[in-house]
Structures are given as C-alpha cells and as structure tokens.
Write a protein that holds these residues in place. Sequence first.
Motif, PDB file in Angstrom:
ATOM      1  N   UNK A  29      20.796  33.026  37.546  1.00 41.45           N
ATOM      2  CA  UNK A  29      21.621  33.957  38.319  1.00 41.45           C
ATOM      3  C   UNK A  29      22.690  34.605  37.439  1.00 41.45           C
ATOM      4  N   UNK A  30      23.306  33.782  36.589  1.00 40.55           N
ATOM      5  CA  UNK A  30      24.419  34.256  35.766  1.00 40.55           C
ATOM      6  C   UNK A  30      23.973  35.322  34.761  1.00 40.55           C
ATOM      7  N   UNK A  31      22.747  35.178  34.226  1.00 37.50           N
ATOM      8  CA  UNK A  31      22.265  36.165  33.234  1.00 37.50           C
ATOM      9  C   UNK A  31      21.546  37.331  33.899  1.00 37.50           C
ATOM     10  N   UNK A  32      21.484  37.317  35.228  1.00 40.41           N
ATOM     11  CA  UNK A  32      20.948  38.466  35.949  1.00 40.41           C
ATOM     12  C   UNK A  32      19.474  38.425  36.254  1.00 40.41           C
ATOM     13  N   UNK A  33      18.817  37.290  36.053  1.00 38.23           N
ATOM     14  CA  UNK A  33      17.390  37.205  36.370  1.00 38.23           C
ATOM     15  C   UNK A  33      17.143  37.159  37.876  1.00 38.23           C
ATOM     16  N   UNK A  34      18.110  36.638  38.601  1.00 39.13           N
ATOM     17  CA  UNK A  34      18.003  36.557  40.063  1.00 39.13           C
ATOM     18  C   UNK A  34      19.209  37.259  40.659  1.00 39.13           C
ATOM     19  N   UNK A  35      18.981  38.255  41.478  1.00 43.05           N
ATOM     20  CA  UNK A  35      20.070  39.029  42.036  1.00 43.05           C
ATOM     21  C   UNK A  35      19.914  39.158  43.547  1.00 43.05           C
ATOM     22  N   UNK A  36      21.040  39.453  44.211  1.00 42.64           N
ATOM     23  CA  UNK A  36      21.015  39.694  45.642  1.00 42.64           C
ATOM     24  C   UNK A  36      20.500  38.504  46.422  1.00 42.64           C
ATOM     25  N   UNK A  37      19.570  38.783  47.327  1.00 44.52           N
ATOM     26  CA  UNK A  37      19.011  37.730  48.177  1.00 44.52           C
ATOM     27  C   UNK A  37      17.711  37.168  47.629  1.00 44.52           C
ATOM     28  N   UNK A  38      17.419  37.431  46.372  1.00 44.60           N
ATOM     29  CA  UNK A  38      16.202  36.906  45.773  1.00 44.60           C
ATOM     30  C   UNK A  38      16.237  35.380  45.749  1.00 44.60           C
ATOM     31  N   UNK A  39      15.264  34.746  46.401  1.00 45.51           N
ATOM     32  CA  UNK A  39      15.184  33.290  46.440  1.00 45.51           C
ATOM     33  C   UNK A  39      16.013  32.650  47.531  1.00 45.51           C
ATOM     34  N   UNK A  40      16.694  33.444  48.352  1.00 44.20           N
ATOM     35  CA  UNK A  40      17.547  32.904  49.409  1.00 44.20           C
ATOM     36  C   UNK A  40      16.774  32.784  50.726  1.00 44.20           C
ATOM     37  N   UNK A  41      17.289  31.938  51.627  1.00 49.31           N
ATOM     38  CA  UNK A  41      16.764  31.882  52.990  1.00 49.31           C
ATOM     39  C   UNK A  41      17.391  33.022  53.783  1.00 49.31           C
ATOM     40  N   UNK A  42      16.540  33.868  54.371  1.00 48.63           N
ATOM     41  CA  UNK A  42      17.011  34.942  55.240  1.00 48.63           C
ATOM     42  C   UNK A  42      16.447  34.645  56.630  1.00 48.63           C
ATOM     43  N   UNK A  43      17.266  34.140  57.544  1.00 48.78           N
ATOM     44  CA  UNK A  43      16.765  33.688  58.844  1.00 48.78           C
ATOM     45  C   UNK A  43      15.955  34.749  59.582  1.00 48.78           C
ATOM     46  N   UNK A  44      14.807  34.321  60.074  1.00 54.27           N
ATOM     47  CA  UNK A  44      13.913  35.120  60.915  1.00 54.27           C
ATOM     48  C   UNK A  44      13.307  36.330  60.206  1.00 54.27           C
ATOM     49  N   UNK A  45      13.484  36.400  58.895  1.00 56.93           N
ATOM     50  CA  UNK A  45      12.878  37.471  58.098  1.00 56.93           C
ATOM     51  C   UNK A  45      11.765  36.852  57.265  1.00 56.93           C
ATOM     52  N   UNK A  46      10.513  37.313  57.416  1.00 61.33           N
ATOM     53  CA  UNK A  46       9.392  36.686  56.689  1.00 61.33           C
ATOM     54  C   UNK A  46       9.629  36.561  55.185  1.00 61.33           C
ATOM     55  N   UNK A  47      10.236  37.578  54.579  1.00 63.32           N
ATOM     56  CA  UNK A  47      10.474  37.527  53.130  1.00 63.32           C
ATOM     57  C   UNK A  47      11.450  36.409  52.764  1.00 63.32           C
ATOM     58  N   UNK A  48      12.241  35.979  53.723  1.00 58.12           N
ATOM     59  CA  UNK A  48      13.227  34.944  53.450  1.00 58.12           C
ATOM     60  C   UNK A  48      12.676  33.537  53.506  1.00 58.12           C
ATOM     61  N   UNK A  49      11.394  33.396  53.836  1.00 55.17           N
ATOM     62  CA  UNK A  49      10.797  32.058  53.904  1.00 55.17           C
ATOM     63  C   UNK A  49      10.718  31.388  52.538  1.00 55.17           C
ATOM     64  N   UNK A  50      10.584  32.194  51.488  1.00 49.20           N
ATOM     65  CA  UNK A  50      10.496  31.577  50.150  1.00 49.20           C
ATOM     66  C   UNK A  50      11.774  30.836  49.787  1.00 49.20           C
TER      67      UNK A  50
END
Length: 262
Positions: A29-50
Amino acid sequence: MFKDDSLNYKAVIYAAIMVSLMWLGYLFQHIGWLEGCSGAIIPLVPAGLKGVIFSPFLHGNLEHIFGNSVPIFVLIFLLFQFYPIIAKKVFFLGWLLSGFLVWLLPPIDIVTGNFNYVCIIGASGIVYVLAFFLFFSGVFRWNMKLLTISMLVALYYGGLIWGMMPEELFSTLSAPSRISWQSHLSGGVIGTLMAFLFRNIGDRKKKFIWEFPNYYSEKDDKLWQDYKEAHPEDFEELPYRKKENIWDHLDELRRKDSSENH
C-alpha cells in the motif's frame, strides 16, 4: 506456560507469518501497488467480496497496523498452543465467515440512517474472532487450564466488547467514524459460535472416578478383595475402633439412674 504443555513452536511460526503478511500488505500500500478500495471489503458489492480474503492484510496507517499486530500475534499463538487439533479450522473458518458476514451487513450510518459506500480493511475482525473463541471456549468446556486462558483474554482484551457498537453512540463526532464496528460484531459472533460448536473437540473438563456417585466396577472390587487375601499383613497394623462393651459402663449407668431418682 503450564507444566503439562511444552512450547508449540508452530504456534509462534504461524503467528509470525500472519503478522509478516500484514506488514507486507501495508508495504505494498505504501509504495502504491494497492490503492483506493483495492482488496477491501465493500458491503453488498460483488467486487468487494475479494476483500473477505485480502482485507486483513491492508491497513489505513501505522497506528492501525500496530494496533492489530500485537493482538493478532498473541491470540494466534494462544489458539495454536492450546487448541492444536482445531486451530487451523477455527482460524480460517473464522477469517472467511466473519469477513463474509461483514460483506452481508448493510453499511448504514447509525445516526442519519443513510446508506454509505465504504471500504473496510484491517485484521480487527480476526482479532475479535480469536478473542471471543478463546474466551468462550474455556467457559463452554469448563476446563481449568483453558479457563485460565479465558481469564487472560478477558483481562487484556475485555475492552474489545465496546468496539462491537457504533462509536457514535458514545461520542459526538465531526465526521463519520472510520472504525468498522460491523467487523468487530461479526468477529465476536462467529468466534462465539465456533467456541460452542467445537466445545466437544479437544480438551474438556476431566471428571474423576469419585465424581460418579453410582460408579461400581466388579473388576476393581475383585482386585481389591484378591489383594486383601494375598497380603493380610498390610492390614494388621491398621487402627480399628475398639468395640465397646456395655458392662464397662455399668457403674456410670447406676450413678445416672440414682441421680434421676433423687
């Protein structure tokens, strides 16, 4: 540790691996490989299941990851040290089930009632799974050794229970809280359920033979009788109560009767 328990070095290794992966994720995250909601749980959003799998490796800042690293290490160690038979099942099931439950819970602002699009990261859900499992497992099994672990968890992490409720209930905030009480609540519920479901696997309360009032073993009784017959000398010096002779108390009875007549 306890006298009957040698140190399980795998418990230390598993705990160290998890904490190392958390810090590796924070580095990405610190070096910018993961940004925003990448890899996060987003409730009730299919993309957030990862995020059910990846969110425990991601943290918002140094305070966040430091706050999770110590309890994760300690609780994973205790789990694998004292529940080696079911430790992997509890850890991975707790991880996945608590994360999925977070994904199912609608992110509603407790004050305004608005539906918020949120990204949930961090390993605090797993912390709650492990803490509640370790506490309630000792209680449900009523095993003195495991109850000691329960008391230690309650002593050091008993304050976690307040994190299962929205922060807005206790203080007036200028902005919505960034603490996911849904993750904490999900972890606590899943940890408690697993403690109950797995209560009969592994160490349980030990009952001694004298705790069974109707216990009788014909084999044990025969062994005892055979021993008495084979070793009568072992019983010769045993103190026996002297059998009382009523005639030895004749004078005492006469004096008593005489005093009553007067």
